[in-house]
Design an enzyme around this catalytic site. Structure first.
Site, short mmCIF file in Angstrom:
data_model
loop_
_atom_site.label_atom_id
_atom_site.label_comp_id
_atom_site.label_asym_id
_atom_site.label_seq_id
_atom_site.Cartn_x
_atom_site.Cartn_y
_atom_site.Cartn_z
N SER A 170 -25.61 -5.68 19.18
CA SER A 170 -25.19 -5.91 20.47
C SER A 170 -24.55 -4.52 20.96
O SER A 170 -24.70 -4.07 22.26
CB SER A 170 -24.24 -6.96 21.04
OG SER A 170 -22.98 -7.05 20.27
N ASN A 171 -23.52 -3.88 20.23
CA ASN A 171 -23.35 -2.57 20.58
C ASN A 171 -24.26 -1.73 20.63
O ASN A 171 -24.20 -0.69 21.33
CB ASN A 171 -22.00 -2.14 19.53
CG ASN A 171 -20.86 -2.78 19.85
OD1 ASN A 171 -20.14 -2.44 20.85
ND2 ASN A 171 -20.29 -3.61 19.08
N ILE A 213 -19.39 1.38 3.52
CA ILE A 213 -18.35 2.62 3.64
C ILE A 213 -19.12 3.79 3.17
O ILE A 213 -19.78 4.04 1.91
CB ILE A 213 -17.41 2.25 2.83
CG1 ILE A 213 -16.48 0.93 3.33
CG2 ILE A 213 -16.35 3.45 2.79
CD1 ILE A 213 -15.34 0.35 2.68
N LEU A 214 -19.25 4.94 4.01
CA LEU A 214 -19.82 5.97 3.86
C LEU A 214 -18.81 6.91 3.01
O LEU A 214 -17.64 6.92 3.00
CB LEU A 214 -20.01 6.67 5.17
CG LEU A 214 -20.97 6.32 5.96
CD1 LEU A 214 -21.01 6.88 7.55
CD2 LEU A 214 -22.55 6.29 5.36
N ASN A 257 -16.49 5.49 15.18
CA ASN A 257 -16.57 3.95 15.03
C ASN A 257 -16.16 2.93 15.87
O ASN A 257 -15.11 3.53 16.57
CB ASN A 257 -16.19 3.75 13.54
CG ASN A 257 -16.19 2.20 13.25
OD1 ASN A 257 -17.47 1.67 13.39
ND2 ASN A 257 -15.23 1.71 12.41
N HIS A 317 -13.99 -0.58 16.41
CA HIS A 317 -13.32 -1.67 15.17
C HIS A 317 -12.78 -2.63 15.97
O HIS A 317 -12.15 -2.28 17.01
CB HIS A 317 -12.49 -1.00 14.34
CG HIS A 317 -11.82 -1.76 13.42
ND1 HIS A 317 -12.25 -2.13 12.16
CD2 HIS A 317 -10.53 -2.66 13.34
CE1 HIS A 317 -11.55 -3.04 11.60
NE2 HIS A 317 -10.45 -3.35 12.28
N GLU A 351 -16.04 -4.67 23.75
CA GLU A 351 -16.28 -3.44 22.86
C GLU A 351 -17.54 -2.79 23.80
O GLU A 351 -17.74 -1.50 23.68
CB GLU A 351 -17.21 -4.19 21.64
CG GLU A 351 -15.89 -4.46 20.71
CD GLU A 351 -16.48 -4.89 19.38
OE1 GLU A 351 -17.35 -4.21 18.39
OE2 GLU A 351 -15.88 -6.16 18.98
C1 GRF Z 1 -18.46 -5.68 16.20
O1 GRF Z 1 -17.36 -6.60 16.43
C2 GRF Z 1 -18.03 -4.20 15.72
O2 GRF Z 1 -16.76 -4.10 16.18
C3 GRF Z 1 -17.69 -4.71 14.10
O3 GRF Z 1 -18.91 -5.64 13.98
C4 GRF Z 1 -19.25 -6.28 15.23
C5 GRF Z 1 -20.90 -5.69 15.27
O4 GRF Z 1 -21.50 -6.29 16.40
N1 GRF Z 1 -17.25 -3.65 13.47
P1 GRF Z 1 -22.78 -6.03 16.80
O5 GRF Z 1 -23.83 -5.77 15.55
O6 GRF Z 1 -22.79 -4.51 17.57
O7 GRF Z 1 -23.13 -7.08 17.82
#
Ligand code: GRF
Length: 193
Positions: free
Chosen positions: A21-22, A97-98, A112, A114, A179
């Protein structure tokens, strides 16, 4: 740090492992005139990531790497990134983890998101730990990636209030909505002239 040159957008790769979704919010943002980035590559460690479908919908190249041999996989990813002239990496729900070596290769050009108010609650199961700890606020953070987990320089944060009846699930949902707004904002902040 990747730089804006003339009217050319910064070629960006988004790394995902799940829903994406991000990734979707970043793709939609990249289409706007004001966006300094274009999304040119989607990388996933998981062939079942729902987010990979966005590659088909928006006609963005996607690549899946299995990470069985991390060193070899990272070498392959680096060559793919170079081939596509990628200057910026956005991690968006990427669960691998890279290595230090990989991060140093792209120094200052990996960011990133978080789902906590870093430096609090680094790592996994963030929302469970936040609720258990009876925090009144949580939120999300966009930060530069360095070789320590969730520890690089913070770009921007958004605070979210926790209600008494919030569960890890309801909190995750509330924060995820934020986010989607915060990641584009962070990119505008980083590249604002
Ligand atoms: C988000 O909450 C991000 O912050 C975390 O994992 C989730 C990923 O969601 N690291 P999506 O795949 O972007 O929907």
């Amino acid at each position: 740090m990747a730089q804006l040159t003339g009217s050319k957008k910064i070629k960006t790769a988004v790394f995902i492992s799940g829903t994406g979704s991000n990734l979707k919010s970043l793709i939609l943002f990249s289409k706007l005139k004001k966006s300094p980035i274009s999304i040119n590559l989607i990388i996933s460690n998981n062939s079942k990531s729902k987010g990979l479908k966005l590659g088909n919908i928006f006609k963005i190249k996607k690549k899946i790497f299995d990470f069985e041999n991390k060193n070899l996989t990272e070498t392959k990813i680096i060559s793919e990134l170079k081939k596509n002239k990628i200057d910026l990496i956005c991690l968006a729900g990427f669960m691998k983890i890279l290595s230090k070596k990989f991060i140093n290769n792209f120094k200052g050009n990996i960011i990133n998101i978080h789902p906590s108010l870093l430096p609090k609650f680094k790592g996994l199961n963030t929302h469970e730990r936040v609720i258990q700890n009876k925090e009144r606020y949580s939120g999300c953070t966009v930060h530069f990636v360095n070789s320590k987990l969730d520890s690089g320089k913070i770009v921007i944060q958004k605070k979210v209030k926790i209600n008494k009846n919030d569960t890890p699930k309801t909190l995750a949902k509330k924060i995820l909505t934020q986010e989607h707004i915060l990641y584009p904002k962070a990119i505008l902040k980083i590249f604002s002239l």
